[in-house]
Design a protein around this motif. Structure first.
Motif, PDB file in Angstrom:
ATOM      1  N   TYR A  16       8.189  70.132  81.490  1.00 17.59           N
ATOM      2  CA  TYR A  16       9.485  69.465  81.633  1.00 17.59           C
ATOM      3  C   TYR A  16       9.571  68.264  80.694  1.00 17.59           C
ATOM      4  CZ  TYR A  16       9.854  72.490  85.643  1.00 17.59           C
ATOM      5  OH  TYR A  16       9.901  73.607  86.446  1.00 17.59           O
ATOM      6  N   GLN A  17       8.494  67.509  80.611  1.00 23.62           N
ATOM      7  CA  GLN A  17       8.459  66.362  79.709  1.00 23.62           C
ATOM      8  C   GLN A  17       8.554  66.823  78.256  1.00 23.62           C
ATOM      9  OE1 GLN A  17       4.911  63.525  78.793  1.00 23.62           O
ATOM     10  NE2 GLN A  17       5.837  62.818  80.712  1.00 23.62           N
ATOM     11  N   ALA A  19      10.043  69.572  77.162  1.00 26.01           N
ATOM     12  CA  ALA A  19      11.389  70.085  76.898  1.00 26.01           C
ATOM     13  C   ALA A  19      12.377  68.947  76.641  1.00 26.01           C
ATOM     14  CB  ALA A  19      11.862  70.943  78.069  1.00 26.01           C
ATOM     15  N   TYR A  20      12.256  67.863  77.397  1.00 23.53           N
ATOM     16  CA  TYR A  20      13.200  66.750  77.282  1.00 23.53           C
ATOM     17  C   TYR A  20      12.710  65.648  76.358  1.00 23.53           C
ATOM     18  CZ  TYR A  20      16.375  68.643  80.701  1.00 23.53           C
ATOM     19  OH  TYR A  20      17.302  69.428  81.338  1.00 23.53           O
ATOM     20  N   ASN A  21      11.447  65.701  75.979  1.00 23.35           N
ATOM     21  CA  ASN A  21      10.860  64.707  75.090  1.00 23.35           C
ATOM     22  C   ASN A  21      11.013  63.287  75.643  1.00 23.35           C
ATOM     23  OD1 ASN A  21       9.349  64.075  72.817  1.00 23.35           O
ATOM     24  ND2 ASN A  21      11.169  63.591  71.616  1.00 23.35           N
ATOM     25  N   CYS A  22      10.860  63.167  76.962  1.00 26.03           N
ATOM     26  CA  CYS A  22      10.871  61.858  77.599  1.00 26.03           C
ATOM     27  C   CYS A  22      10.160  61.969  78.946  1.00 26.03           C
ATOM     28  CB  CYS A  22      12.293  61.317  77.777  1.00 26.03           C
ATOM     29  SG  CYS A  22      13.308  62.272  78.899  1.00 26.03           S
ATOM     30  N   GLU A  50      12.512  78.361  82.591  1.00 29.01           N
ATOM     31  CA  GLU A  50      12.649  79.364  83.661  1.00 29.01           C
ATOM     32  C   GLU A  50      11.287  79.895  84.119  1.00 29.01           C
ATOM     33  OE1 GLU A  50      13.973  81.662  86.566  1.00 29.01           O
ATOM     34  OE2 GLU A  50      15.390  80.467  85.407  1.00 29.01           O
ATOM     35  N   ARG A  51      10.367  80.084  83.195  1.00 29.70           N
ATOM     36  CA  ARG A  51       9.063  80.648  83.549  1.00 29.70           C
ATOM     37  C   ARG A  51       8.280  79.754  84.506  1.00 29.70           C
ATOM     38  NH1 ARG A  51       4.757  80.806  78.979  1.00 29.70           N
ATOM     39  NH2 ARG A  51       3.841  78.800  79.398  1.00 29.70           N
ATOM     40  N   TRP A  52       8.624  78.467  84.571  1.00 27.27           N
ATOM     41  CA  TRP A  52       7.916  77.543  85.463  1.00 27.27           C
ATOM     42  C   TRP A  52       8.573  77.448  86.848  1.00 27.27           C
ATOM     43  CZ3 TRP A  52       3.448  76.975  83.566  1.00 27.27           C
ATOM     44  CH2 TRP A  52       3.253  76.926  82.190  1.00 27.27           C
ATOM     45  N   ARG A  53       9.791  77.986  86.999  1.00 25.56           N
ATOM     46  CA  ARG A  53      10.521  77.861  88.267  1.00 25.56           C
ATOM     47  C   ARG A  53       9.693  78.318  89.484  1.00 25.56           C
ATOM     48  NH1 ARG A  53      16.099  77.763  89.570  1.00 25.56           N
ATOM     49  NH2 ARG A  53      16.660  78.356  87.453  1.00 25.56           N
ATOM     50  N   PRO A  54       9.065  79.514  89.455  1.00 24.44           N
ATOM     51  CA  PRO A  54       8.390  79.993  90.670  1.00 24.44           C
ATOM     52  C   PRO A  54       7.158  79.178  91.066  1.00 24.44           C
ATOM     53  CG  PRO A  54       8.619  81.767  89.035  1.00 24.44           C
ATOM     54  CD  PRO A  54       9.048  80.501  88.385  1.00 24.44           C
ATOM     55  N   VAL A  55       6.610  78.413  90.144  1.00 24.37           N
ATOM     56  CA  VAL A  55       5.363  77.693  90.439  1.00 24.37           C
ATOM     57  C   VAL A  55       5.545  76.177  90.480  1.00 24.37           C
ATOM     58  CG1 VAL A  55       3.848  79.518  89.598  1.00 24.37           C
ATOM     59  CG2 VAL A  55       4.725  77.812  87.988  1.00 24.37           C
ATOM     60  N   THR A  56       6.774  75.710  90.391  1.00 29.28           N
ATOM     61  CA  THR A  56       7.042  74.276  90.424  1.00 29.28           C
ATOM     62  C   THR A  56       7.140  73.789  91.865  1.00 29.28           C
ATOM     63  OG1 THR A  56       8.159  74.271  88.284  1.00 29.28           O
ATOM     64  CG2 THR A  56       8.724  72.486  89.795  1.00 29.28           C
ATOM     65  N   ARG A  57       6.457  72.689  92.145  1.00 25.52           N
ATOM     66  CA  ARG A  57       6.552  72.044  93.459  1.00 25.52           C
ATOM     67  C   ARG A  57       7.435  70.807  93.317  1.00 25.52           C
ATOM     68  NH1 ARG A  57       1.043  71.213  96.375  1.00 25.52           N
ATOM     69  NH2 ARG A  57       2.489  70.882  98.080  1.00 25.52           N
ATOM     70  N   VAL A  78      10.140  64.170  91.597  1.00 20.35           N
ATOM     71  CA  VAL A  78       9.157  64.674  90.633  1.00 20.35           C
ATOM     72  C   VAL A  78       9.128  66.183  90.752  1.00 20.35           C
ATOM     73  CG1 VAL A  78       6.760  64.638  89.896  1.00 20.35           C
ATOM     74  CG2 VAL A  78       7.761  62.583  90.896  1.00 20.35           C
ATOM     75  N   LEU A  79       9.240  66.871  89.623  1.00 16.79           N
ATOM     76  CA  LEU A  79       9.029  68.308  89.557  1.00 16.79           C
ATOM     77  C   LEU A  79       7.617  68.511  89.028  1.00 16.79           C
ATOM     78  CD1 LEU A  79      12.401  69.509  87.997  1.00 16.79           C
ATOM     79  CD2 LEU A  79      11.795  69.241  90.399  1.00 16.79           C
TER      80      LEU A  79
END
Length: 86
Positions: A16-17, A19-22, A50-57, A78-79
């Motif tokens: 996530y960091q 992808a957003y560069n922050c 999208e590939r991280w959706r199923p494993v993100t807490r 926090v994701l």
């Protein structure tokens, strides 16, 4: 009817960091938005996540929470995707 919204801070890690560069975003959301909606928004803006959706807490204010937990004004979200390390 008034147009009310809440402000949350979103801490970004790993994919996530990247992808957003922050490290943090501030988001405006309708009151009582479920925390999973934040993930939906990020995936909508960066489909490669999208590939991280199923494993993100999810964590809100340093506590792990379920995807349907409603957000309140001032919450810190926090994701947490899987992180590899060595």
């Amino acid at each position: 009817m008034t147009d009310s919204s809440i402000t949350i801070s979103l801490k970004l890690f790993a994919a996530y960091q990247e992808a957003y560069n922050c490290e943090q975003l501030t988001l405006q959301l309708p009151p009582n938005t479920p925390v999973v909606t934040v993930l939906d928004r990020l995936v909508g803006e960066h489909p490669e996540l999208e590939r991280w959706r199923p494993v993100t807490r999810f964590a809100v204010n340093l506590q792990f929470v379920s995807a349907d937990t409603p957000l309140q004004h001032g919450d810190e979200v926090v994701l947490i995707p899987p992180v590899s390390g060595g």
